[in-house]
Design an enzyme around this catalytic site. Structure first.
Site, PDB file in Angstrom:
ATOM      1  N   ALA A  32     -40.274  16.269 -57.937  1.00 30.45           N
ATOM      2  CA  ALA A  32     -39.936  15.811 -56.581  1.00 30.45           C
ATOM      3  C   ALA A  32     -40.932  14.764 -56.116  1.00 30.45           C
ATOM      4  O   ALA A  32     -42.128  14.853 -56.391  1.00 30.45           O
ATOM      5  CB  ALA A  32     -39.933  16.983 -55.606  1.00 30.45           C
ATOM      6  N   GLU A  66     -32.795  21.521 -66.615  1.00 31.47           N
ATOM      7  CA  GLU A  66     -31.464  21.567 -66.026  1.00 31.47           C
ATOM      8  C   GLU A  66     -31.465  20.623 -64.842  1.00 31.47           C
ATOM      9  O   GLU A  66     -32.457  20.531 -64.120  1.00 31.47           O
ATOM     10  CB  GLU A  66     -31.101  22.972 -65.521  1.00 31.47           C
ATOM     11  CG  GLU A  66     -30.908  24.005 -66.592  1.00 31.47           C
ATOM     12  CD  GLU A  66     -32.186  24.775 -66.905  1.00 31.47           C
ATOM     13  OE1 GLU A  66     -33.188  24.625 -66.166  1.00 31.47           O
ATOM     14  OE2 GLU A  66     -32.186  25.501 -67.896  1.00 31.47           O
ATOM     15  N   ASN A 116     -26.367  15.017 -59.359  1.00 31.19           N
ATOM     16  CA  ASN A 116     -27.602  14.296 -59.044  1.00 31.19           C
ATOM     17  C   ASN A 116     -27.771  13.109 -60.002  1.00 31.19           C
ATOM     18  O   ASN A 116     -28.553  13.153 -60.954  1.00 31.19           O
ATOM     19  CB  ASN A 116     -28.811  15.234 -59.112  1.00 31.19           C
ATOM     20  CG  ASN A 116     -30.065  14.618 -58.543  1.00 31.19           C
ATOM     21  OD1 ASN A 116     -30.168  13.404 -58.388  1.00 31.19           O
ATOM     22  ND2 ASN A 116     -31.045  15.454 -58.245  1.00 31.19           N
ATOM     23  N   TYR A 138     -34.193  10.759 -65.885  1.00 29.08           N
ATOM     24  CA  TYR A 138     -34.398  11.483 -67.140  1.00 29.08           C
ATOM     25  C   TYR A 138     -33.935  10.651 -68.333  1.00 29.08           C
ATOM     26  O   TYR A 138     -34.615  10.600 -69.360  1.00 29.08           O
ATOM     27  CB  TYR A 138     -33.699  12.838 -67.103  1.00 29.08           C
ATOM     28  CG  TYR A 138     -34.206  13.742 -66.008  1.00 29.08           C
ATOM     29  CD1 TYR A 138     -35.569  13.846 -65.723  1.00 29.08           C
ATOM     30  CD2 TYR A 138     -33.334  14.491 -65.222  1.00 29.08           C
ATOM     31  CE1 TYR A 138     -36.038  14.670 -64.713  1.00 29.08           C
ATOM     32  CE2 TYR A 138     -33.794  15.317 -64.208  1.00 29.08           C
ATOM     33  CZ  TYR A 138     -35.149  15.397 -63.960  1.00 29.08           C
ATOM     34  OH  TYR A 138     -35.610  16.209 -62.957  1.00 29.08           O
TER      35      TYR A 138
END
Length: 156
Positions: free
Chosen positions: A79, A112, A117, A124
């Protein structure tokens, strides 16, 4: 490790008083099911748990955590605080996490991510992760599906 005025640190007992309240504020704004202070204090005490902090001076910009299980790392949270999103800090955090995992002997990293999103999935993918599975209804808050993503690490 120093970046452009930022530093990567690991959350530990000696810096928790300064950074844990900031981490919890980011956690609460970023996640529908945020972890509690108790959960993070337990993470600090667990030898398999690592929480990487991205700080500028004494301000926490973001964090990323993983568990090391044998030769694999399982990312549990990434985050960035809302004011600094979109500035490449997530990439800096994730790159630092991958380096740390490799130095600790991990050969693979898994995670995960919510199927909806797209921003996280793009981050990623930029770091070498590929989709390798799917978990229907994985998230308890809205039963959204999770995509399983992973990447291989270079050995140090």
């Amino acid at each position: 490790m120093s970046l452009d005025g930022e530093m990567l640190l690991e959350l530990c007992e000696s810096n928790a008083a300064l950074y844990l309240p900031q981490l919890l504020a980011i956690e609460n704004e970023a996640f529908a099911e945020p972890w509690s202070e108790t959960a993070y204090r337990a993470e600090i005490a667990r030898p398999i748990s690592h929480v990487l902090l991205l700080v500028r001076e004494e301000t926490l910009l973001g964090y990323a955590g993983f568990w090391q299980v044998l030769d694999a790392a399982e990312i549990n949270n990434v985050a960035v605080a809302r004011p600094w999103r979109g500035e490449g800090l997530g990439y800096q955090l994730l790159s630092g996490l991958l380096d740390m995992a490799a130095i600790l002997g991990c050969c693979r990293v898994n995670l995960e991510v919510r199927a909806g999103n797209a921003a996280a999935q793009a981050l990623y993918a930029k770091c070498g992760f590929t989709v390798n599975g799917h978990r229907p209804g994985y998230y308890e808050d809205n039963h959204e599906d999770a995509l399983l993503m992973g990447c291989e690490l270079k050995k140090y």
